[in-house]
Design a protein around this motif. Structure first.
Motif, PDB file in Angstrom:
ATOM      1  N   ASP A   3      35.569 -16.547  58.646  1.00 30.97           N
ATOM      2  CA  ASP A   3      35.367 -16.270  57.322  1.00 30.97           C
ATOM      3  C   ASP A   3      34.559 -15.047  57.536  1.00 30.97           C
ATOM      4  O   ASP A   3      33.674 -14.991  58.330  1.00 30.97           O
ATOM      5  CB  ASP A   3      34.633 -17.375  56.938  1.00 30.97           C
ATOM      6  N   LYS A   5      31.612 -12.802  55.071  1.00 28.96           N
ATOM      7  CA  LYS A   5      30.935 -12.787  53.865  1.00 28.96           C
ATOM      8  C   LYS A   5      30.392 -11.314  53.785  1.00 28.96           C
ATOM      9  O   LYS A   5      29.965 -10.777  54.723  1.00 28.96           O
ATOM     10  CB  LYS A   5      29.813 -13.666  53.587  1.00 28.96           C
ATOM     11  N   ARG A   7      28.398  -8.174  51.232  1.00 34.07           N
ATOM     12  CA  ARG A   7      27.694  -7.809  50.356  1.00 34.07           C
ATOM     13  C   ARG A   7      27.173  -6.051  50.511  1.00 34.07           C
ATOM     14  O   ARG A   7      26.824  -5.871  51.463  1.00 34.07           O
ATOM     15  CB  ARG A   7      26.353  -8.318  50.132  1.00 34.07           C
ATOM     16  N   SER A  19      27.105  -7.899  56.282  1.00 35.58           N
ATOM     17  CA  SER A  19      28.393  -8.763  56.429  1.00 35.58           C
ATOM     18  C   SER A  19      27.930  -9.867  57.319  1.00 35.58           C
ATOM     19  O   SER A  19      27.229  -9.818  58.342  1.00 35.58           O
ATOM     20  CB  SER A  19      29.430  -8.283  57.023  1.00 35.58           C
ATOM     21  N   SER A  22      32.116 -15.370  60.696  1.00 33.91           N
ATOM     22  CA  SER A  22      32.102 -16.669  61.320  1.00 33.91           C
ATOM     23  C   SER A  22      33.064 -16.646  62.605  1.00 33.91           C
ATOM     24  O   SER A  22      34.158 -16.446  62.456  1.00 33.91           O
ATOM     25  CB  SER A  22      32.589 -18.088  60.463  1.00 33.91           C
ATOM     26  N   ASN A  68      28.715 -16.308  65.356  1.00 38.95           N
ATOM     27  CA  ASN A  68      28.353 -15.754  63.722  1.00 38.95           C
ATOM     28  C   ASN A  68      27.725 -14.624  63.744  1.00 38.95           C
ATOM     29  O   ASN A  68      26.521 -14.456  63.093  1.00 38.95           O
ATOM     30  CB  ASN A  68      27.828 -17.029  63.092  1.00 38.95           C
ATOM     31  N   TYR A  70      26.169 -11.044  62.583  1.00 40.02           N
ATOM     32  CA  TYR A  70      25.598 -10.520  61.341  1.00 40.02           C
ATOM     33  C   TYR A  70      25.552  -8.983  61.573  1.00 40.02           C
ATOM     34  O   TYR A  70      25.257  -8.282  62.520  1.00 40.02           O
ATOM     35  CB  TYR A  70      24.325 -10.905  61.078  1.00 40.02           C
ATOM     36  N   GLY A  98      37.932  -9.581  55.231  1.00 40.70           N
ATOM     37  CA  GLY A  98      37.355  -9.993  53.951  1.00 40.70           C
ATOM     38  C   GLY A  98      37.097  -8.757  53.123  1.00 40.70           C
ATOM     39  O   GLY A  98      37.088  -7.657  53.716  1.00 40.70           O
ATOM     40  N   ALA A 100      35.174  -7.045  49.503  1.00 42.80           N
ATOM     41  CA  ALA A 100      33.851  -7.056  48.526  1.00 42.80           C
ATOM     42  C   ALA A 100      34.140  -5.956  47.699  1.00 42.80           C
ATOM     43  O   ALA A 100      34.438  -4.990  48.085  1.00 42.80           O
ATOM     44  CB  ALA A 100      32.767  -7.353  49.035  1.00 42.80           C
TER      45      ALA A 100
END
Length: 103
Positions: A3, A5, A7, A19, A22, A68, A70, A98, A100
């Protein structure tokens, strides 16, 4: 299994992207505590970020990056509503993407 994520925020012509990905990020140097067998290497090798269709960041990683991971970076350009896409590829041929919008 995976996954991403994302912003992204634009301010004064500079976009900051943050970001969280995972992934197990195994180095291949650890051993299974129960069996003593080596745990195979499994880590992200390449991360690419695109704004619209332009590549704005590429990172080449090895097994030394934590589980995971960052990632944060900035680039010149970007407006609210523009798309950001982050893709990773690992050493086993798996990949994840991903997307956004910049706020």
């Amino acid at each position: 299994m995976s996954d991403i994520k994302i912003r992204a925020k634009s301010s004064n012509g500079v976009t900051t992207v943050k970001s969280l990905m995972s992934h197990v990020m195994e180095t291949g140097l650890r051993k299974d505590k129960e069996t003593g067998d080596p745990i195979p290497a499994h880590f992200i090798q390449e991360v690419t970020a695109k704004w619209k269709d332009d590549v704005v960041m590429t990172a080449l990683w090895s097994g030394g990056v934590s589980k995971n991971p960052y990632l944060s970076f900035k680039f010149n350009g970007g407006e609210p509503g523009d798309p950001i896409e982050i893709t990773w590829v690992d050493n086993q041929g798996n990949s994840e993407t991903g997307t956004a919008e910049i706020s």
